[in-house]
Design a protein around this motif. Structure first.
Motif, PDB file in Angstrom:
ATOM      1  N   ASP A   1       3.678 -10.501   1.285  1.00 33.35           N
ATOM      2  CA  ASP A   1       3.515 -11.051  -0.066  1.00 33.35           C
ATOM      3  C   ASP A   1       4.742 -11.779  -0.592  1.00 33.35           C
ATOM      4  O   ASP A   1       4.661 -12.429  -1.631  1.00 33.35           O
ATOM      5  CB  ASP A   1       3.123  -9.933  -1.037  1.00 33.35           C
ATOM      6  CG  ASP A   1       1.762  -9.341  -0.695  1.00 33.35           C
ATOM      7  OD1 ASP A   1       0.801 -10.113  -0.584  1.00 33.35           O
ATOM      8  OD2 ASP A   1       1.670  -8.113  -0.506  1.00 33.35           O
TER       9      ASP A   1
ATOM     10  N   TYR B   1       0.897 -11.993 -11.767  1.00 35.45           N
ATOM     11  CA  TYR B   1       0.924 -10.527 -11.861  1.00 35.45           C
ATOM     12  C   TYR B   1       1.513 -10.120 -13.202  1.00 35.45           C
ATOM     13  O   TYR B   1       2.444 -10.760 -13.707  1.00 35.45           O
ATOM     14  CB  TYR B   1       1.770  -9.915 -10.747  1.00 35.45           C
ATOM     15  CG  TYR B   1       1.176 -10.049  -9.368  1.00 35.45           C
ATOM     16  CD1 TYR B   1       0.386  -9.030  -8.822  1.00 35.45           C
ATOM     17  CD2 TYR B   1       1.401 -11.185  -8.597  1.00 35.45           C
ATOM     18  CE1 TYR B   1      -0.165  -9.151  -7.556  1.00 35.45           C
ATOM     19  CE2 TYR B   1       0.854 -11.315  -7.328  1.00 35.45           C
ATOM     20  CZ  TYR B   1       0.073 -10.296  -6.816  1.00 35.45           C
ATOM     21  OH  TYR B   1      -0.471 -10.420  -5.568  1.00 35.45           O
TER      22      TYR B   1
ATOM     23  N   ARG C   1      -6.802  -4.381 -18.451  1.00 36.89           N
ATOM     24  CA  ARG C   1      -7.686  -5.076 -17.507  1.00 36.89           C
ATOM     25  C   ARG C   1      -8.898  -5.672 -18.217  1.00 36.89           C
ATOM     26  O   ARG C   1      -9.298  -6.807 -17.944  1.00 36.89           O
ATOM     27  CB  ARG C   1      -8.125  -4.099 -16.414  1.00 36.89           C
ATOM     28  CG  ARG C   1      -9.065  -4.667 -15.357  1.00 36.89           C
ATOM     29  CD  ARG C   1      -8.359  -5.616 -14.423  1.00 36.89           C
ATOM     30  NE  ARG C   1      -8.396  -7.005 -14.836  1.00 36.89           N
ATOM     31  CZ  ARG C   1      -7.633  -7.949 -14.293  1.00 36.89           C
ATOM     32  NH1 ARG C   1      -6.780  -7.658 -13.339  1.00 36.89           N
ATOM     33  NH2 ARG C   1      -7.714  -9.192 -14.718  1.00 36.89           N
TER      34      ARG C   1
ATOM     35  N   GLN D   1      -8.103 -13.564 -12.626  1.00 32.92           N
ATOM     36  CA  GLN D   1      -7.205 -13.815 -11.491  1.00 32.92           C
ATOM     37  C   GLN D   1      -5.840 -13.167 -11.669  1.00 32.92           C
ATOM     38  O   GLN D   1      -5.072 -13.051 -10.695  1.00 32.92           O
ATOM     39  CB  GLN D   1      -7.024 -15.326 -11.275  1.00 32.92           C
ATOM     40  CG  GLN D   1      -6.057 -16.011 -12.229  1.00 32.92           C
ATOM     41  CD  GLN D   1      -6.641 -16.285 -13.622  1.00 32.92           C
ATOM     42  OE1 GLN D   1      -7.786 -15.903 -13.906  1.00 32.92           O
ATOM     43  NE2 GLN D   1      -5.883 -16.954 -14.468  1.00 32.92           N
TER      44      GLN D   1
ATOM     45  N   LYS E   1      -3.399 -10.272 -11.727  1.00 29.20           N
ATOM     46  CA  LYS E   1      -3.446  -8.939 -11.116  1.00 29.20           C
ATOM     47  C   LYS E   1      -2.485  -7.999 -11.838  1.00 29.20           C
ATOM     48  O   LYS E   1      -1.450  -8.420 -12.364  1.00 29.20           O
ATOM     49  CB  LYS E   1      -3.100  -9.022  -9.627  1.00 29.20           C
ATOM     50  CG  LYS E   1      -4.084  -9.858  -8.814  1.00 29.20           C
ATOM     51  CD  LYS E   1      -3.671  -9.928  -7.362  1.00 29.20           C
ATOM     52  CE  LYS E   1      -4.719 -10.634  -6.510  1.00 29.20           C
ATOM     53  NZ  LYS E   1      -4.895 -12.051  -6.880  1.00 29.20           N
TER      54      LYS E   1
ATOM     55  N   ARG F   1      -9.388   1.048  -9.184  1.00 32.10           N
ATOM     56  CA  ARG F   1      -9.993  -0.280  -9.097  1.00 32.10           C
ATOM     57  C   ARG F   1      -9.174  -1.335  -9.852  1.00 32.10           C
ATOM     58  O   ARG F   1      -9.031  -2.467  -9.388  1.00 32.10           O
ATOM     59  CB  ARG F   1     -11.421  -0.239  -9.627  1.00 32.10           C
ATOM     60  CG  ARG F   1     -12.171  -1.551  -9.452  1.00 32.10           C
ATOM     61  CD  ARG F   1     -13.627  -1.423  -9.863  1.00 32.10           C
ATOM     62  NE  ARG F   1     -13.789  -1.263 -11.318  1.00 32.10           N
ATOM     63  CZ  ARG F   1     -14.132  -0.129 -11.912  1.00 32.10           C
ATOM     64  NH1 ARG F   1     -14.322   0.968 -11.198  1.00 32.10           N
ATOM     65  NH2 ARG F   1     -14.249  -0.067 -13.225  1.00 32.10           N
TER      66      ARG F   1
ATOM     67  N   ASP G   1      -3.922  -3.497  -8.828  1.00 30.06           N
ATOM     68  CA  ASP G   1      -3.943  -4.258  -7.584  1.00 30.06           C
ATOM     69  C   ASP G   1      -2.769  -3.933  -6.674  1.00 30.06           C
ATOM     70  O   ASP G   1      -2.895  -3.999  -5.451  1.00 30.06           O
ATOM     71  CB  ASP G   1      -3.927  -5.761  -7.905  1.00 30.06           C
ATOM     72  CG  ASP G   1      -5.122  -6.173  -8.741  1.00 30.06           C
ATOM     73  OD1 ASP G   1      -6.197  -6.369  -8.158  1.00 30.06           O
ATOM     74  OD2 ASP G   1      -4.982  -6.293  -9.973  1.00 30.06           O
ATOM     75  N   VAL G   2      -1.617  -3.623  -7.265  1.00 28.05           N
ATOM     76  CA  VAL G   2      -0.389  -3.370  -6.500  1.00 28.05           C
ATOM     77  C   VAL G   2       0.309  -2.161  -7.092  1.00 28.05           C
ATOM     78  O   VAL G   2       0.429  -2.038  -8.317  1.00 28.05           O
ATOM     79  CB  VAL G   2       0.566  -4.582  -6.550  1.00 28.05           C
ATOM     80  CG1 VAL G   2       1.883  -4.264  -5.848  1.00 28.05           C
ATOM     81  CG2 VAL G   2      -0.081  -5.816  -5.928  1.00 28.05           C
TER      82      VAL G   2
ATOM     83  N   LYS H   1      -3.733   0.372  -1.366  1.00 29.65           N
ATOM     84  CA  LYS H   1      -3.332  -0.777  -2.173  1.00 29.65           C
ATOM     85  C   LYS H   1      -2.074  -1.408  -1.567  1.00 29.65           C
ATOM     86  O   LYS H   1      -1.366  -0.803  -0.759  1.00 29.65           O
ATOM     87  CB  LYS H   1      -3.043  -0.347  -3.612  1.00 29.65           C
ATOM     88  CG  LYS H   1      -4.257   0.155  -4.368  1.00 29.65           C
ATOM     89  CD  LYS H   1      -5.213  -0.984  -4.688  1.00 29.65           C
ATOM     90  CE  LYS H   1      -6.386  -0.506  -5.529  1.00 29.65           C
ATOM     91  NZ  LYS H   1      -7.273  -1.627  -5.940  1.00 29.65           N
ATOM     92  N   LYS H   2      -1.785  -2.632  -2.003  1.00 27.89           N
ATOM     93  CA  LYS H   2      -0.518  -3.247  -1.633  1.00 27.89           C
ATOM     94  C   LYS H   2       0.622  -2.426  -2.229  1.00 27.89           C
ATOM     95  O   LYS H   2       0.527  -1.948  -3.375  1.00 27.89           O
ATOM     96  CB  LYS H   2      -0.450  -4.683  -2.158  1.00 27.89           C
ATOM     97  CG  LYS H   2      -1.349  -5.662  -1.422  1.00 27.89           C
ATOM     98  CD  LYS H   2      -1.243  -7.046  -2.032  1.00 27.89           C
ATOM     99  CE  LYS H   2      -2.064  -8.064  -1.254  1.00 27.89           C
ATOM    100  NZ  LYS H   2      -1.495  -8.389   0.059  1.00 27.89           N
TER     101      LYS H   2
END
Length: 499
Positions: A56, A192, A210, A220, A222, A245, A248-249, A268-269
């Protein structure tokens, strides 16, 4: 006969490398050997069994305490030169990620950054210099990833220790308005968004954030959480399917190259979303070089972000000179391109977000580590580091003792890499001035007659990049003006440029 061929190969390589070393008095660069014989340990680089995690990027933080405050006041052309060393592809650090502080009118380390909303009915998206900096980064690298994170919040959002969480909807609106303002007023797409730097997180707030992002058409964007420790955020995610959910990271600060089981179980990342914070001497450069490799090898972290981008605050303040480079004299124009810039280049100039790590990465037998990444289109980049314990200690956490010693390492390319004919070679040696090289290009390495393998002679505190990419370069400008003390007489109307 084989011994004779190896010796002849060594002599040819030494002659070529010594010629490339430059001026008299510099130490010769190390041996690179086609593997007619393979002394030392062998390491296979292979994609036959699939690839590892998606890469990433490498980045840095502007803010987190007004750390870029003096940069905006630099006169041209020096200000643009500094920005080129940080962001311009194939020139200097060539960063993939820029993380900025969402100013909150609070002192957050080395100063205060202004909020876009001083009070409830106030909105101004031109305060401060982070908007300007993000645009300058995008100008140089349109693909750079942009992140925002609050370090503090203005007091009107609530009262008490966890005042941002008094009214979850209001705080989410405050943060989302910053993202909307970035797009509307500056045409900046924020990729992000974080929660609250190194402070408590609120599970319900993350869910509200969120929902509000989605309501504003920002699906889009995150969410990264919690910019503190791996726990308890990862444990909370495993117990709450909605929380799992919407995040994202998972981002942790100063992880010491390690993760925890719960974080890995989330699938997850995993990012080291703040790291380094170390004086930008050669020891700091060694810290940076070691963790850029070992954050993935030890902890599966696919991004590492340095605090901070540029030491553009007075050295007497906390964490003086803990940036990738130093620019703390706008009155003179003096700046210093420090060693961490070129350590960054070993990875950033020869990879991009969206590449993948190979599964076959790891530690060297006598200390150090190696990673390899591919774009899946035939390109391969290998980064090898042998940073010693003494010369790679970060400011935190405590680094357990380890030993690094001279070794020969043979790398064997298999799978889709087995027929690569040539690798470009870039080299760094940290330490004594008489032995020191920073991001020097050596003669390319030909593999046609070696069966897809090569051997490196490795000493302490070295960094090699071997790559199929040919676009790397060590950018340079004429030396900036010499350092000067702050002038006895100084005038400023504070009306020029972003503030």
């Amino acid at each position: 006969m084989a011994e004779h061929l190896l010796q002849a190969s060594r002599q040819r390589q030494v002659k070529a490398m010594t010629a490339a070393a430059g001026s008299a008095g510099q130490a010769a660069v190390p041996l690179l050997l086609c593997a007619l014989l393979a002394p030392g340990s062998a390491y296979v680089l292979d994609d036959s069994d699939g690839l590892g995690r998606e890469f990433d990027g490498i980045g840095a933080v502007s803010g987190g305490g007004a750390t870029s405050r003096l940069l905006v006041n630099y006169p041209e052309p020096y200000r643009s030169q500094i920005l080129d060393y940080l962001f311009k592809p194939n020139f200097g650090a060539s960063l993939h990620i820029l993380k900025v502080e969402i100013g909150g009118d609070g002192q957050t380390t080395d100063g205060t950054e202004p909020s876009h909303m001083h009070y409830a009915l106030d909105e101004n998206y031109f305060r401060g210099y982070e908007w300007w900096l993000m645009k300058e980064a995008k100008k140089r690298n349109p693909n750079i990833t942009l992140m925002g994170l609050p370090w503090s919040f203005p007091g009107w959002l609530g009262k008490g220790f966890n005042w941002p969480y008094v009214n979850l909807q209001l705080t989410a609106y405050y943060v989302v308005s910053w993202i909307v303002g970035a797009k509307h007023y500056h045409d900046l797409d924020i990729d992000y968004i974080g929660i609250w730097n190194e402070r408590a997180f609120d599970i319900n707030y993350i869910k509200v954030l969120r929902r509000m992002l989605n309501y504003q058409g920002l699906q889009q964007v995150k969410i990264i959480a919690s910019d503190n420790l791996w726990e308890p955020i990862s444990a909370s995610m495993l117990l709450d399917s909605e929380l799992l959910r919407v995040i994202d990271v998972i981002g942790a600060h100063y992880p010491g190259t390690r993760t925890v089981k719960d974080a890995r179980l989330t699938e997850k990342k995993l990012w080291s979303s703040e790291d380094f914070s170390t004086l930008n001497s050669d020891v700091g450069a060694g810290c940076w070089g070691r963790i850029l490799n070992q954050n993935y090898i030890n902890g599966y972290m696919t991004a590492t972000i340095a605090w901070n981008l540029v030491a553009s605050y007075y050295e007497q303040l906390p964490y003086g000179r803990c940036g990738l480079m130093t620019a703390q004299e706008p009155w003179s124009g003096h700046y210093v391109v420090e060693a961490p810039i070129w350590i960054s280049a070993h990875t950033t100039q020869f990879t991009q977000p969206g590449w993948y790590y190979l599964k076959t990465v790891g530690h060297l037998e006598k200390g150090g580590s190696y990673v390899a990444l591919t774009d899946g289109l035939g390109n391969l980049t290998i980064i090898v580091e042998t940073m010693s314990h003494k010369h790679s200690m970060c400011i935190r956490p405590l680094l357990p003792y380890f030993n690094v010693s001279r070794q020969f390492a043979t790398f064997i390319l298999k799978g889709s890499f087995s027929e690569i004919p040539e690798l470009q070679v870039w080299y760094t040696k940290l330490g004594k001035p008489s032995e020191r090289f920073l991001f020097k290009q050596l003669d390319s390495l030909w593999l046609l007659d070696s069966g897809g393998s090569f051997t490196l002679e490795l000493q302490e505190d070295e960094l090699f990049t071997l790559t199929t990419l040919t676009a790397g370069s060590k950018g340079s400008y004429l030396l900036p003006p010499k350092s000067q003390p702050f002038p006895c007489v100084y005038k400023d109307d504070f009306n020029v440029g972003p503030i």
